[in-house]
Design an enzyme around this catalytic site. Structure first.
Site, mmCIF file in Angstrom:
data_model
loop_
_atom_site.group_PDB
_atom_site.id
_atom_site.type_symbol
_atom_site.label_atom_id
_atom_site.label_comp_id
_atom_site.label_asym_id
_atom_site.label_seq_id
_atom_site.Cartn_x
_atom_site.Cartn_y
_atom_site.Cartn_z
ATOM 1 N NE ARG A 320 7.382 -4.223 14.593
ATOM 2 C CZ ARG A 320 6.752 -4.033 15.627
ATOM 3 N NH1 ARG A 320 5.493 -4.204 15.936
ATOM 4 N NH2 ARG A 320 7.528 -3.754 16.788
ATOM 5 C CG HIS A 324 5.489 5.932 10.853
ATOM 6 N ND1 HIS A 324 5.803 6.355 11.928
ATOM 7 C CD2 HIS A 324 6.252 5.147 10.289
ATOM 8 C CE1 HIS A 324 7.048 5.695 12.458
ATOM 9 N NE2 HIS A 324 7.323 5.133 11.314
#
Length: 425
Positions: A320, A324
């Site tokens: 989670r 990124h």
């Protein structure tokens, strides 16, 4: 013939503003204000979704109308390099804490108490006052506005502003220098942050040498993750967890304090969870926070996700908002580190940002998306990915990662759930 778009915008702004106003009146709630005792947020958490959308539309449409009314030249010139100067000073010198709640002080007293020059204090605070931070009820006298009171009373907000002005602002300034010095780099130690801090270390390695700054960064991350669209409860319905076998295992890779697994463990008593994080103090603290009713099914362990995954044959490896933070080079390493532990059919569930294709978003949404993306560039030489980028990433990690689909996470404006299945022996 002049475009009617500015008139359409103004009508829409008026209509949506009326919706918000009528909602506030119907709930007997106060209207927008920066008075010292005004509420910190305009809308309560249980606000009807259509009112939330109307509220956001007013903000976005006002921004667009302002830009159009300024025109291209004035719009470009409207960026002010010194907008954050007073906010940096307020947090650096704790000026919000130096003004009594419900009372007043003077520029002269603030100068004496902080050791700053009286002229500098006056200029800094009047700049802040122009941004609705503090008030000057009489010449030379300072009192709180709702915004400055929030900075005095809300430690999370104070941390955020301090982080934004002391870390992000300087790193952003030096990012073009880093891009020139390290063309095309995806290395986390060749960033605007690294140049700003005159270091050859990545953000996380640098912060490990500066515990005070690491503590602030950690506090800011906790603050950010409290946003409703990042709520751990949203993950419950984002993947068919109930379809996993009785006694199945879910490994939360980089799961920090384990809030997602706590939520899942409450809802799916047939499953076991392992939360991994590199930060040993975080792991030790998280172990003490496990709710008693699920403590036997949630465990924590220290693990570096660049190293081979130690928990073998789990049904799901959950990441989670991890990938990124890393360029493709390092994201591939994280995925490959899972491979030694995978069994045929193991799934990698990624809960992360998927950037819509250019032209598919409103201008306001596009700005929020690009701002978030640029923050990752500034700090880590990383960033958010479009769906095609995600699919290419999994393929680059290993051809045996089979992409099984992606969908937006309900309740979140930016996070998606992407599912990959391991097809190796």
């Amino acid at each position: 013939m002049p475009s009617s778009h500015i008139v359409e915008l103004s009508i829409r702004i008026a209509q949506n503003t009326t919706k918000v106003h009528d909602f506030l009146v119907s709930r007997n709630l106060p209207g927008p204000s920066f008075d010292e005792n005004a509420p910190q947020t305009l809308l309560p958490p249980d606000t009807d979704p259509d009112i939330v959308l109307a509220h956001r539309a007013v903000i976005d449409d006002c921004r667009e109308l302002r830009m159009l009314m300024l025109g291209p030249r004035e719009h470009v010139m409207s960026y002010q390099a010194n907008d954050l100067v007073s906010q940096k000073a307020i947090t650096q010198f704790r000026l919000a804490h130096a003004v009594p709640i419900g009372g007043e002080t003077t520029f002269a007293d603030l100068a004496a108490n902080t050791g700053l020059g009286p002229t500098h204090i006056r200029k800094l605070l009047r700049h802040a006052i122009a941004h609705k931070i503090f008030r000057e009820p009489r010449p030379g006298v300072v009192a709180h506005s709702a915004a400055s009171r929030a900075l005095a009373e809300d430690a999370e907000l104070h941390n955020w502003v301090e982080y934004a002005t002391h870390e992000l602002w300087l790193a952003a300034y030096h990012t073009p220098d880093a891009m020139q010095k390290f063309p095309g780099s995806g290395e986390p130690n060749e960033t605007g942050f690294a140049v700003a801090n005159n270091t050859d270390k990545s953000l996380f390695a640098f912060f490990s040498d500066h515990p005070d700054r690491l503590a602030r960064f950690a506090a800011v991350m906790r603050f950010v993750t409290k946003r409703p669209e990042l709520g751990p409860e949203l993950v419950v319905d984002a993947f068919p967890w109930a379809s996993l076998p009785e006694g199945g295992t879910v490994v939360d890779v980089g799961g920090s304090h384990g809030l997602v697994c706590f939520e899942l463990a409450r809802r799916f008593p047939q499953l076991h969870f392992v939360v991994q994080d590199l930060d040993e103090p975080v792991v030790r603290h998280a172990e003490t926070q496990k709710p008693a009713e699920i403590a036997g099914r949630v465990s924590f362990m220290v693990h570096d996700f660049f190293e081979p995954q130690p928990v073998r044959d789990a049904d799901v490896y959950f990441l989670r908002a991890v990938l990124h933070n890393w360029s493709d080079t390092y994201a591939v390493k994280i995925l490959r580190a899972l491979i030694p532990a995978l069994k045929p059919g193991s799934r990698i569930v990624v809960n992360d940002v998927v950037v819509p294709e250019p032209g598919s978003m409103s201008d306001a949404q596009d700005l929020r998306t690009r701002t978030s993306d640029m923050t990752q560039v500034i700090l880590q030489n990383a960033g958010d990915r479009e769906l095609a980028d995600w699919m290419a990433l999994f393929k680059a990690a290993d051809e045996r990662f089979l992409f099984r689909g992606a969908s937006p996470m309900q309740g979140s404006t930016r996070l998606w759930v992407l599912v990959v299945e391991w097809d190796g022996a």
